[in-house]
Design an enzyme around this catalytic site. Structure first.
Site, PDB file in Angstrom:
ATOM      1  N   LYS A  11      20.254 -19.224 -27.905  1.00 36.07           N
ATOM      2  CA  LYS A  11      20.156 -17.855 -27.402  1.00 36.07           C
ATOM      3  C   LYS A  11      19.521 -17.839 -26.006  1.00 36.07           C
ATOM      4  O   LYS A  11      18.947 -18.850 -25.561  1.00 36.07           O
ATOM      5  CB  LYS A  11      19.339 -17.013 -28.394  1.00 36.07           C
ATOM      6  CG  LYS A  11      19.997 -16.889 -29.777  1.00 36.07           C
ATOM      7  CD  LYS A  11      19.194 -15.960 -30.690  1.00 36.07           C
ATOM      8  CE  LYS A  11      19.854 -15.816 -32.050  1.00 36.07           C
ATOM      9  NZ  LYS A  11      19.166 -14.800 -32.910  1.00 36.07           N
ATOM     10  N   TYR A  51      27.461  -9.383 -33.669  1.00 43.05           N
ATOM     11  CA  TYR A  51      26.431  -8.967 -34.624  1.00 43.05           C
ATOM     12  C   TYR A  51      26.771  -7.616 -35.268  1.00 43.05           C
ATOM     13  O   TYR A  51      25.872  -6.896 -35.711  1.00 43.05           O
ATOM     14  CB  TYR A  51      25.063  -8.914 -33.939  1.00 43.05           C
ATOM     15  CG  TYR A  51      24.369 -10.269 -33.843  1.00 43.05           C
ATOM     16  CD1 TYR A  51      24.060 -11.000 -34.988  1.00 43.05           C
ATOM     17  CD2 TYR A  51      24.004 -10.806 -32.618  1.00 43.05           C
ATOM     18  CE1 TYR A  51      23.412 -12.230 -34.912  1.00 43.05           C
ATOM     19  CE2 TYR A  51      23.351 -12.036 -32.526  1.00 43.05           C
ATOM     20  CZ  TYR A  51      23.068 -12.740 -33.690  1.00 43.05           C
ATOM     21  OH  TYR A  51      22.421 -13.958 -33.620  1.00 43.05           O
ATOM     22  N   ASN A 114      14.547 -15.515 -31.259  1.00 45.23           N
ATOM     23  CA  ASN A 114      14.288 -16.652 -32.146  1.00 45.23           C
ATOM     24  C   ASN A 114      15.175 -17.864 -31.828  1.00 45.23           C
ATOM     25  O   ASN A 114      15.442 -18.695 -32.676  1.00 45.23           O
ATOM     26  CB  ASN A 114      14.368 -16.231 -33.613  1.00 45.23           C
ATOM     27  CG  ASN A 114      15.717 -15.649 -33.987  1.00 45.23           C
ATOM     28  OD1 ASN A 114      16.624 -15.581 -33.164  1.00 45.23           O
ATOM     29  ND2 ASN A 114      15.848 -15.238 -35.238  1.00 45.23           N
ATOM     30  N   HIS A 117      20.969 -19.330 -33.182  1.00 45.85           N
ATOM     31  CA  HIS A 117      21.772 -18.697 -34.242  1.00 45.85           C
ATOM     32  C   HIS A 117      22.521 -19.788 -34.968  1.00 45.85           C
ATOM     33  O   HIS A 117      22.961 -20.762 -34.357  1.00 45.85           O
ATOM     34  CB  HIS A 117      22.801 -17.719 -33.662  1.00 45.85           C
ATOM     35  CG  HIS A 117      23.921 -17.428 -34.623  1.00 45.85           C
ATOM     36  ND1 HIS A 117      23.792 -16.529 -35.649  1.00 45.85           N
ATOM     37  CD2 HIS A 117      25.151 -17.986 -34.769  1.00 45.85           C
ATOM     38  CE1 HIS A 117      24.919 -16.527 -36.363  1.00 45.85           C
ATOM     39  NE2 HIS A 117      25.757 -17.403 -35.851  1.00 45.85           N
ATOM     40  N   GLU A 128      33.283 -17.177 -36.839  1.00 44.78           N
ATOM     41  CA  GLU A 128      32.505 -17.251 -35.600  1.00 44.78           C
ATOM     42  C   GLU A 128      33.070 -18.325 -34.664  1.00 44.78           C
ATOM     43  O   GLU A 128      33.115 -18.128 -33.450  1.00 44.78           O
ATOM     44  CB  GLU A 128      31.031 -17.509 -35.929  1.00 44.78           C
ATOM     45  CG  GLU A 128      30.371 -16.295 -36.587  1.00 44.78           C
ATOM     46  CD  GLU A 128      28.988 -16.564 -37.131  1.00 44.78           C
ATOM     47  OE1 GLU A 128      28.407 -15.629 -37.717  1.00 44.78           O
ATOM     48  OE2 GLU A 128      28.463 -17.694 -36.982  1.00 44.78           O
TER      49      GLU A 128
HETATM   50  P1  ATP Z   1      21.157 -15.455 -36.846  1.00 44.72           P
HETATM   51  O1  ATP Z   1      22.297 -14.634 -37.429  1.00 44.72           O
HETATM   52  O2  ATP Z   1      20.822 -15.090 -35.409  1.00 44.72           O
HETATM   53  O3  ATP Z   1      21.351 -16.923 -37.053  1.00 44.72           O
HETATM   54  P2  ATP Z   1      19.612 -15.039 -39.217  1.00 44.72           P
HETATM   55  O4  ATP Z   1      20.897 -15.278 -39.943  1.00 44.72           O
HETATM   56  O5  ATP Z   1      18.459 -15.921 -39.540  1.00 44.72           O
HETATM   57  O6  ATP Z   1      19.829 -15.096 -37.658  1.00 44.72           O
HETATM   58  P3  ATP Z   1      20.018 -12.216 -39.510  1.00 44.72           P
HETATM   59  O7  ATP Z   1      19.481 -11.412 -40.638  1.00 44.72           O
HETATM   60  O8  ATP Z   1      21.475 -12.530 -39.464  1.00 44.72           O
HETATM   61  O9  ATP Z   1      19.148 -13.536 -39.411  1.00 44.72           O
HETATM   62  O10 ATP Z   1      19.620 -11.449 -38.167  1.00 44.72           O
HETATM   63  C1  ATP Z   1      20.313 -11.684 -36.954  1.00 44.72           C
HETATM   64  C2  ATP Z   1      19.322 -11.682 -35.826  1.00 44.72           C
HETATM   65  O11 ATP Z   1      18.804 -10.367 -35.684  1.00 44.72           O
HETATM   66  C3  ATP Z   1      18.104 -12.575 -36.029  1.00 44.72           C
HETATM   67  O12 ATP Z   1      18.312 -13.898 -35.647  1.00 44.72           O
HETATM   68  C4  ATP Z   1      17.083 -11.894 -35.143  1.00 44.72           C
HETATM   69  O13 ATP Z   1      17.227 -12.321 -33.793  1.00 44.72           O
HETATM   70  C5  ATP Z   1      17.451 -10.431 -35.247  1.00 44.72           C
HETATM   71  N1  ATP Z   1      16.614  -9.761 -36.227  1.00 44.72           N
HETATM   72  C6  ATP Z   1      16.716  -9.845 -37.582  1.00 44.72           C
HETATM   73  N2  ATP Z   1      15.765  -9.100 -38.177  1.00 44.72           N
HETATM   74  C7  ATP Z   1      15.056  -8.531 -37.172  1.00 44.72           C
HETATM   75  C8  ATP Z   1      13.930  -7.642 -37.127  1.00 44.72           C
HETATM   76  N3  ATP Z   1      13.349  -7.192 -38.245  1.00 44.72           N
HETATM   77  N4  ATP Z   1      13.460  -7.274 -35.910  1.00 44.72           N
HETATM   78  C9  ATP Z   1      14.038  -7.715 -34.761  1.00 44.72           C
HETATM   79  N5  ATP Z   1      15.092  -8.558 -34.731  1.00 44.72           N
HETATM   80  C10 ATP Z   1      15.592  -8.958 -35.921  1.00 44.72           C
HETATM   81 MG    MG Z   2      22.680 -14.228 -39.444  1.00 46.95          MG
END
Ligand code: ATP
Ligand code: MG
Length: 142
Positions: A11, A51, A114, A117, A128
Protein backbone atom coordinates in the site's frame (compact mmCIF):
# COMPACT_ATOMS: atom_id res chain seq x y z
CA UNK A 1 -0.79 -28.71 0.18
CA UNK A 2 -1.42 -27.19 -3.21
CA UNK A 3 0.24 -24.54 -5.30
CA UNK A 4 -1.88 -21.38 -5.40
CA UNK A 5 -1.71 -17.81 -6.54
CA UNK A 6 -2.74 -14.85 -4.46
CA UNK A 7 -2.88 -11.12 -4.96
CA UNK A 8 -0.79 -8.75 -2.85
CA UNK A 9 -0.55 -4.98 -2.65
CA UNK A 10 2.16 -2.98 -0.95
CA UNK A 11 0.00 0.00 0.00
CA UNK A 12 1.07 3.66 -0.35
CA UNK A 13 2.37 3.83 3.24
CA UNK A 14 4.70 0.90 2.51
CA UNK A 15 5.94 2.23 -0.83
CA UNK A 16 6.50 5.76 0.53
CA UNK A 17 8.52 4.44 3.48
CA UNK A 18 10.81 2.47 1.13
CA UNK A 19 9.71 -0.93 2.43
CA UNK A 20 9.26 -2.72 -0.92
CA UNK A 21 12.51 -4.68 -0.69
CA UNK A 22 12.01 -5.78 2.91
CA UNK A 23 8.45 -6.94 2.20
CA UNK A 24 9.34 -8.88 -0.95
CA UNK A 25 12.34 -10.43 0.78
CA UNK A 26 10.00 -11.72 3.45
CA UNK A 27 7.64 -13.28 0.91
CA UNK A 28 10.58 -14.93 -0.85
CA UNK A 29 12.05 -16.22 2.40
CA UNK A 30 8.72 -17.92 3.18
CA UNK A 31 8.62 -19.72 -0.18
CA UNK A 32 6.36 -17.38 -2.14
CA UNK A 33 7.46 -16.45 -5.68
CA UNK A 34 6.63 -13.10 -7.28
CA UNK A 35 5.07 -14.11 -10.63
CA UNK A 36 3.69 -10.67 -11.50
CA UNK A 37 4.46 -7.13 -10.34
CA UNK A 38 3.77 -3.55 -11.34
CA UNK A 39 3.71 -0.16 -9.70
CA UNK A 40 0.57 1.88 -10.17
CA UNK A 41 -1.08 5.04 -8.94
CA UNK A 42 -4.63 3.86 -8.31
CA UNK A 43 -7.42 6.13 -9.50
CA UNK A 44 -10.26 6.83 -7.12
CA UNK A 45 -12.48 4.68 -9.34
CA UNK A 46 -10.06 1.74 -9.11
CA UNK A 47 -9.69 2.00 -5.33
CA UNK A 48 -13.45 2.30 -4.84
CA UNK A 49 -14.05 -0.72 -7.05
CA UNK A 50 -11.34 -2.79 -5.44
CA UNK A 51 -12.72 -2.23 -1.93
CA UNK A 52 -16.42 -2.09 -3.00
CA UNK A 53 -17.23 -4.84 -0.49
CA UNK A 54 -16.56 -2.23 2.24
CA UNK A 55 -18.55 0.59 0.62
CA UNK A 56 -21.07 0.82 3.46
CA UNK A 57 -18.46 0.77 6.23
CA UNK A 58 -17.64 3.99 8.08
CA UNK A 59 -13.95 3.77 7.15
CA UNK A 60 -14.57 3.41 3.37
CA UNK A 61 -13.79 7.03 2.42
CA UNK A 62 -10.62 7.00 4.52
CA UNK A 63 -9.61 3.66 2.99
CA UNK A 64 -10.11 4.89 -0.58
CA UNK A 65 -8.25 8.14 0.16
CA UNK A 66 -5.34 6.26 1.65
CA UNK A 67 -5.13 3.78 -1.26
CA UNK A 68 -4.98 6.71 -3.72
CA UNK A 69 -2.49 8.76 -1.70
CA UNK A 70 0.53 7.48 -3.65
CA UNK A 71 1.72 4.62 -5.82
CA UNK A 72 1.18 1.01 -4.81
CA UNK A 73 3.04 -2.13 -5.82
CA UNK A 74 0.63 -4.74 -7.20
CA UNK A 75 1.87 -8.33 -7.10
CA UNK A 76 0.84 -11.88 -7.77
CA UNK A 77 2.48 -14.36 -5.39
CA UNK A 78 2.66 -18.08 -6.05
CA UNK A 79 3.47 -20.97 -3.75
CA UNK A 80 2.09 -23.75 -1.59
CA UNK A 81 -1.05 -22.49 0.14
CA UNK A 82 -0.14 -18.99 -0.99
CA UNK A 83 -3.44 -17.38 0.07
CA UNK A 84 -3.31 -18.45 3.71
CA UNK A 85 0.47 -18.17 3.89
CA UNK A 86 0.33 -14.55 2.73
CA UNK A 87 -2.39 -13.75 5.28
CA UNK A 88 -0.24 -15.29 8.03
CA UNK A 89 2.83 -13.33 6.92
CA UNK A 90 0.75 -10.10 6.86
CA UNK A 91 -0.85 -10.57 10.29
CA UNK A 92 -4.10 -9.17 11.65
CA UNK A 93 -5.79 -6.17 10.01
CA UNK A 94 -5.19 -4.04 13.09
CA UNK A 95 -1.45 -3.94 13.87
CA UNK A 96 -2.32 -3.79 17.57
CA UNK A 97 -3.67 -7.35 17.21
CA UNK A 98 -0.99 -8.67 14.84
CA UNK A 99 1.42 -11.35 16.00
CA UNK A 100 5.10 -10.56 16.45
CA UNK A 101 7.18 -10.58 13.27
CA UNK A 102 4.17 -10.28 10.94
CA UNK A 103 4.46 -7.53 8.33
CA UNK A 104 1.70 -5.48 9.91
CA UNK A 105 3.20 -5.79 13.40
CA UNK A 106 6.59 -4.75 12.01
CA UNK A 107 5.50 -1.98 9.65
CA UNK A 108 1.84 -0.88 9.86
CA UNK A 109 1.17 2.65 11.07
CA UNK A 110 -2.49 2.05 11.99
CA UNK A 111 -5.46 -0.11 11.01
CA UNK A 112 -6.06 2.25 8.08
CA UNK A 113 -2.44 2.42 6.94
CA UNK A 114 -1.55 -1.21 7.38
CA UNK A 115 1.08 -1.49 4.64
CA UNK A 116 -0.10 -4.62 2.80
CA UNK A 117 -3.21 -6.18 1.29
CA UNK A 118 -3.69 -9.86 0.63
CA UNK A 119 -6.58 -11.82 -0.89
CA UNK A 120 -8.64 -13.67 1.69
CA UNK A 121 -9.97 -16.67 -0.32
CA UNK A 122 -9.53 -18.48 -3.65
CA UNK A 123 -12.41 -16.64 -5.36
CA UNK A 124 -11.24 -13.19 -4.27
CA UNK A 125 -7.65 -14.07 -5.24
CA UNK A 126 -8.76 -15.02 -8.74
CA UNK A 127 -10.94 -11.91 -9.13
CA UNK A 128 -8.32 -9.52 -7.75
CA UNK A 129 -5.57 -10.94 -9.98
CA UNK A 130 -7.82 -10.63 -13.04
CA UNK A 131 -8.80 -7.09 -12.03
CA UNK A 132 -5.20 -5.86 -12.33
CA UNK A 133 -3.22 -8.35 -14.45
CA UNK A 134 -3.59 -9.79 -17.93
CA UNK A 135 -2.52 -13.44 -18.24
CA UNK A 136 0.33 -12.27 -20.49
CA UNK A 137 1.77 -10.23 -17.59
CA UNK A 138 2.25 -13.26 -15.35
CA UNK A 139 5.21 -15.63 -15.35
CA UNK A 140 4.34 -19.28 -15.64
CA UNK A 141 7.71 -20.92 -15.13
CA UNK A 142 7.86 -21.52 -11.34
P1 ATP B 1 -6.95 -6.12 3.20
O1 ATP B 1 -8.25 -6.42 2.48
O2 ATP B 1 -6.43 -4.71 2.95
O3 ATP B 1 -5.92 -7.18 2.99
P2 ATP B 1 -7.99 -7.24 5.62
O4 ATP B 1 -8.55 -8.31 4.73
O5 ATP B 1 -7.08 -7.65 6.72
O6 ATP B 1 -7.24 -6.14 4.77
P3 ATP B 1 -10.55 -5.95 5.62
O7 ATP B 1 -11.60 -6.19 6.64
O8 ATP B 1 -10.72 -6.53 4.25
O9 ATP B 1 -9.17 -6.38 6.25
O10 ATP B 1 -10.39 -4.37 5.49
C1 ATP B 1 -9.81 -3.78 4.34
C2 ATP B 1 -8.95 -2.63 4.78
O11 ATP B 1 -9.79 -1.61 5.30
C3 ATP B 1 -7.95 -2.94 5.89
O12 ATP B 1 -6.75 -3.47 5.42
C4 ATP B 1 -7.75 -1.58 6.50
O13 ATP B 1 -6.78 -0.83 5.78
C5 ATP B 1 -9.11 -0.92 6.34
N1 ATP B 1 -9.88 -1.04 7.56
C6 ATP B 1 -10.52 -2.15 8.02
N2 ATP B 1 -11.13 -1.90 9.20
C7 ATP B 1 -10.88 -0.60 9.47
C8 ATP B 1 -11.23 0.28 10.55
N3 ATP B 1 -11.98 -0.14 11.58
N4 ATP B 1 -10.79 1.56 10.51
C9 ATP B 1 -10.03 2.01 9.47
N5 ATP B 1 -9.65 1.24 8.43
C10 ATP B 1 -10.07 -0.04 8.43
MG1 MG C 1 -9.70 -7.84 3.00
Amino acid sequence: MSKERTFSIIKPDGVSRNLIGKIIARFESEGLFVVGAKMKQLSRHEAEGFYAVHSTRPFYAELVNSMCSGPVLLMVLEGENAILKNREIMGATNPADALDNTLRKLYALSIGENTVHGSDAPDTAQNEIAWFFAASELANNQ
